[in-house]
Design an enzyme around this catalytic site. Sequence first.
Site, PDB file in Angstrom:
ATOM      1  N   HIS A  53       0.815  -1.220   0.000  1.00  0.00           N
ATOM      2  CA  HIS A  53       0.000   0.000   0.000  1.00  0.00           C
ATOM      3  C   HIS A  53       0.851   1.274   0.000  1.00  0.00           C
ATOM      4  CE1 HIS A  53      -3.499  -2.431   1.167  1.00  0.00           C
ATOM      5  NE2 HIS A  53      -2.769  -2.958   2.131  1.00  0.00           N
TER       6      HIS A  53
HETATM    7  C1  BDR Z   1      -3.090   0.777   5.298  1.00  0.00           C
HETATM    8  O1  BDR Z   1      -3.309   0.254   6.598  1.00  0.00           O
HETATM    9  C2  BDR Z   1      -2.114  -0.207   7.150  1.00  0.00           C
HETATM   10  O2  BDR Z   1      -2.298  -1.479   7.681  1.00  0.00           O
HETATM   11  C3  BDR Z   1      -1.074  -0.176   6.057  1.00  0.00           C
HETATM   12  O3  BDR Z   1       0.187   0.201   6.599  1.00  0.00           O
HETATM   13  C4  BDR Z   1      -1.592   0.860   5.103  1.00  0.00           C
HETATM   14  O4  BDR Z   1      -1.150   2.156   5.441  1.00  0.00           O
HETATM   15  C5  BDR Z   1      -3.809  -0.109   4.305  1.00  0.00           C
HETATM   16  O5  BDR Z   1      -5.183  -0.138   4.577  1.00  0.00           O
END
Ligand code: BDR
Length: 314
Positions: A244
């Site tokens: 992400h």
């Molecule tokens: C986001 O949530 C976190 O778990 C990850 O680091 C990312 O920023 C994804 O939904």
Amino acid sequence: MTDARKIIIDTDPGQDDAVAILLALASPVELDVLGITAVAGNVPLALTERNARIICELAGRPDIKVFAGCAAPLKRRLVTAEHVHGKTGLDGPQLPDPTMPLQPGHAVDFIIETLRQEPPGTVTLCPLGPLTNIAQAFQTAPDIIDRVQQIVLMGGAYFEVGNITPAAEFNIYVDPEAADIVFRSGVPLVVLPLDVTHKALTTRDRIAAFRAMGTEPGRMVAEWTDFFERFDMQKYGSQGAPLHDPCVIAWLIRSDLFAGRHINVMIETQGEFTTGMTVADWWGVSGRPANALFIGSVDADGFYALLTDRIRRL
Ligand code: BDR
Ligand code: CA
């Protein structure tokens, strides 16, 4: 004098945050990291600030200023995600203890002071976690809002809807009131939602490329992504896991790899089942003015080529 874009990374590491920070620190021609501000999110603040320091040292950058910020959302109890990231937030490889110091002072004050000191319109904020620190800074010092060049953030979803609830993505869900402040702030936003990050999946070959570098950062990235992907593969039946947060940094370096739409995005703060939802007017039916460039797709091969090339430089 450098042309590198000045950024503050606001983060809750998190394996994918870690890869994002490494990507930024490996890209000094394009990005000048003024500081890293930790926020509570994936794991509590005591761990996120510690993890941020471990990552800087891994990148050979103990000179980076790391600040601790807000330990809890503006109005809610903290929700964490150890079920995804493990107990430390950086589960996977064995981690050293950090030796570089945490900066004195609060992350929110650092954000405020930096925006007041730097020329207006020259500092970009890069939130990779809940938006608590950013919203707190805007509430405490509204004069800085107009001085922000851009906010490029990972959060939300439209077509993918949610990951922590059926309707909401984690970063927005944890502190929807903070997200609401940021999305209404008038600062130009670039949003990297699940819609794009779920197209930036790890594969065996992509992870093998990190491991094959034979460097400590390469090995760490491989082991982090190995750990991180088991959750998404079980959940979605996908071939790998979405990286992400590196999408934020990759967009800053190579926005041509991404495509999206300028649309209106509002945050649901009241919903019985939909709190934290990013109500994204992808089809332009609301009549509300655009407040965000909402990214929808990425050239995944190009993204991984960039990531591999840069991590190799560390
Ligand atoms: C986001 O949530 C976190 O778990 C990850 O680091 C990312 O920023 C994804 O939904
Ligand atoms: Ca994150």
